[in-house]
Design an enzyme around this catalytic site. Structure first.
Site, PDB file in Angstrom:
ATOM      1  N   GLY A  47       0.769  -1.252   0.000  1.00  4.50           N
ATOM      2  CA  GLY A  47       0.000   0.000   0.000  1.00  4.50           C
ATOM      3  C   GLY A  47       0.794   1.293   0.000  1.00  4.50           C
ATOM      4  O   GLY A  47       0.300   2.328  -0.419  1.00  4.50           O
ATOM      5  N   ASP A 105      -5.292   2.037  10.665  1.00  4.52           N
ATOM      6  CA  ASP A 105      -6.696   1.688  10.888  1.00  4.52           C
ATOM      7  C   ASP A 105      -6.828   1.224  12.342  1.00  4.52           C
ATOM      8  O   ASP A 105      -6.984   2.042  13.231  1.00  4.52           O
ATOM      9  CB  ASP A 105      -7.136   0.632   9.871  1.00  4.52           C
ATOM     10  CG  ASP A 105      -8.629   0.334   9.958  1.00  4.52           C
ATOM     11  OD1 ASP A 105      -9.313   0.965  10.774  1.00  4.52           O
ATOM     12  OD2 ASP A 105      -9.117  -0.527   9.206  1.00  4.52           O
ATOM     13  N   LYS A 133      -7.504   6.642  10.076  1.00  4.72           N
ATOM     14  CA  LYS A 133      -8.952   6.582  10.304  1.00  4.72           C
ATOM     15  C   LYS A 133      -9.267   7.041  11.728  1.00  4.72           C
ATOM     16  O   LYS A 133      -8.442   6.898  12.626  1.00  4.72           O
ATOM     17  CB  LYS A 133      -9.461   5.168  10.028  1.00  4.72           C
ATOM     18  CG  LYS A 133      -9.387   4.835   8.541  1.00  4.72           C
ATOM     19  CD  LYS A 133     -10.138   3.579   8.215  1.00  4.72           C
ATOM     20  CE  LYS A 133      -9.979   3.258   6.723  1.00  4.72           C
ATOM     21  NZ  LYS A 133     -10.658   2.008   6.369  1.00  4.72           N
TER      22      LYS A 133
HETATM   23  P1  IMP Z   1      -4.453  -1.863  10.775  1.00  2.00           P
HETATM   24  O1  IMP Z   1      -3.522  -2.953  11.165  1.00  2.00           O
HETATM   25  O2  IMP Z   1      -5.853  -2.130  11.180  1.00  2.00           O
HETATM   26  O3  IMP Z   1      -4.006  -0.484  11.179  1.00  2.00           O
HETATM   27  O4  IMP Z   1      -4.593  -1.959   9.226  1.00  2.00           O
HETATM   28  C1  IMP Z   1      -3.817  -1.310   8.408  1.00  2.00           C
HETATM   29  C2  IMP Z   1      -3.737  -2.024   7.096  1.00  2.00           C
HETATM   30  O5  IMP Z   1      -5.017  -2.428   6.594  1.00  2.00           O
HETATM   31  C3  IMP Z   1      -3.189  -1.052   6.111  1.00  2.00           C
HETATM   32  O6  IMP Z   1      -1.801  -1.229   6.039  1.00  2.00           O
HETATM   33  C4  IMP Z   1      -3.902  -1.383   4.839  1.00  2.00           C
HETATM   34  O7  IMP Z   1      -3.125  -2.277   4.103  1.00  2.00           O
HETATM   35  C5  IMP Z   1      -5.196  -2.043   5.252  1.00  2.00           C
HETATM   36  N1  IMP Z   1      -6.318  -1.101   5.187  1.00  2.00           N
HETATM   37  C6  IMP Z   1      -7.061  -0.651   6.219  1.00  2.00           C
HETATM   38  N2  IMP Z   1      -8.024   0.184   5.815  1.00  2.00           N
HETATM   39  C7  IMP Z   1      -7.886   0.301   4.483  1.00  2.00           C
HETATM   40  C8  IMP Z   1      -8.585   1.071   3.463  1.00  2.00           C
HETATM   41  O8  IMP Z   1      -9.525   1.831   3.721  1.00  2.00           O
HETATM   42  N3  IMP Z   1      -8.137   0.921   2.198  1.00  2.00           N
HETATM   43  C9  IMP Z   1      -7.108   0.099   1.857  1.00  2.00           C
HETATM   44  N4  IMP Z   1      -6.413  -0.612   2.777  1.00  2.00           N
HETATM   45  C10 IMP Z   1      -6.805  -0.518   4.074  1.00  2.00           C
HETATM   46 MG    MG Z   2      -0.608  -1.856   4.507  1.00  2.00          MG
END
Ligand code: IMP
Ligand code: MG
Length: 180
Positions: A47, A105, A133
């Site tokens: 990403g 996220d 977010k």
């Molecule tokens: P976390 O571990 O919940 O903070 O998730 C983060 C990862 O989830 C990011 O590195 C993204 O790869 C993926 N992710 C979370 N939300 C989105 C989104 O809205 N669009 C695309 N990828 C997302």
């Molecule tokens: Mg990611």
């Protein structure tokens, strides 16, 4: 204003806004690391690939670029679902490491990664995320944040929905029901 018409995708942050924000972040990073000889930008695949390409070119300080890949997380397991699938090639020890990530996220991915890297004794360890977010300001915070966004799925500028839309020049929200 959407200059690429795609059913199901609505522009949230324009290409111009992204460009301005990346320059501002780079200026701050240049300042904060003015005393460091060199930094290591560590991009989290996939990403962050466009963000790190632009950020690395907007910086003036000496920098190296490397990548790490993590498994896609499982929303229900959160942090428990994160796994390292490709490690960095440049050794971390003694370096000023700046992790470059696409989204904060739940924070599970970033906190897993920061713990993993901290154990390797970097000279310093910070993180820079393109978007954050709302709900998720708790578990772990990033040192540099591009944009705060609503709690919606976003795509473009490296971010995907089911591996689509990564190459869009802007960041947009996606409505899965309206996609072709
Ligand atoms: P976390 O571990 O919940 O903070 O998730 C983060 C990862 O989830 C990011 O590195 C993204 O790869 C993926 N992710 C979370 N939300 C989105 C989104 O809205 N669009 C695309 N990828 C997302
Ligand atoms: Mg990611």
């Amino acid at each position: 204003m959407t200059h690429v018409h795609l059913p199901g995708v609505r522009e949230l942050i324009s290409e111009e806004q992204i460009r301005a924000r990346v320059s501002a972040l780079a200026a701050r990073i240049d300042e904060d690391y003015a005393d460091a000889e060199e930094i290591l930008l560590l991009g989290v695949l996939r990403g962050s690939y466009i963000f790190i390409a632009d950020l690395s070119r907007a910086l003036s300080i000496e920098r190296r670029v490397d990548f790490i890949a993590l498994s896609s997380y499982d929303r229900d397991e959160q942090r428990a679902g994160v796994r390292l699938i490709m490690d960095a090639r440049v050794p971390i020890e003694g370096r000023h490491v700046l992790v470059v990530e696409d989204i904060l996220d739940t924070g599970g991915t970033l906190s897993y990664l920061l713990d993993l890297l901290a154990a390797r004794r970097p000279a310093s360890l910070r993180s820079c995320v393109l978007v954050r977010k709302p709900e998720q300001k708790k578990r772990v915070s990033a040192d540099y944040i591009g944009f705060d966004i609503p709690d919606e799925w976003v795509v473009g500028y490296g971010l995907d929905y089911d591996n689509r839309f990564r190459a869009l020049p802007f960041i947009g929200t996606v409505n899965p029901d309206a996609l072709d």
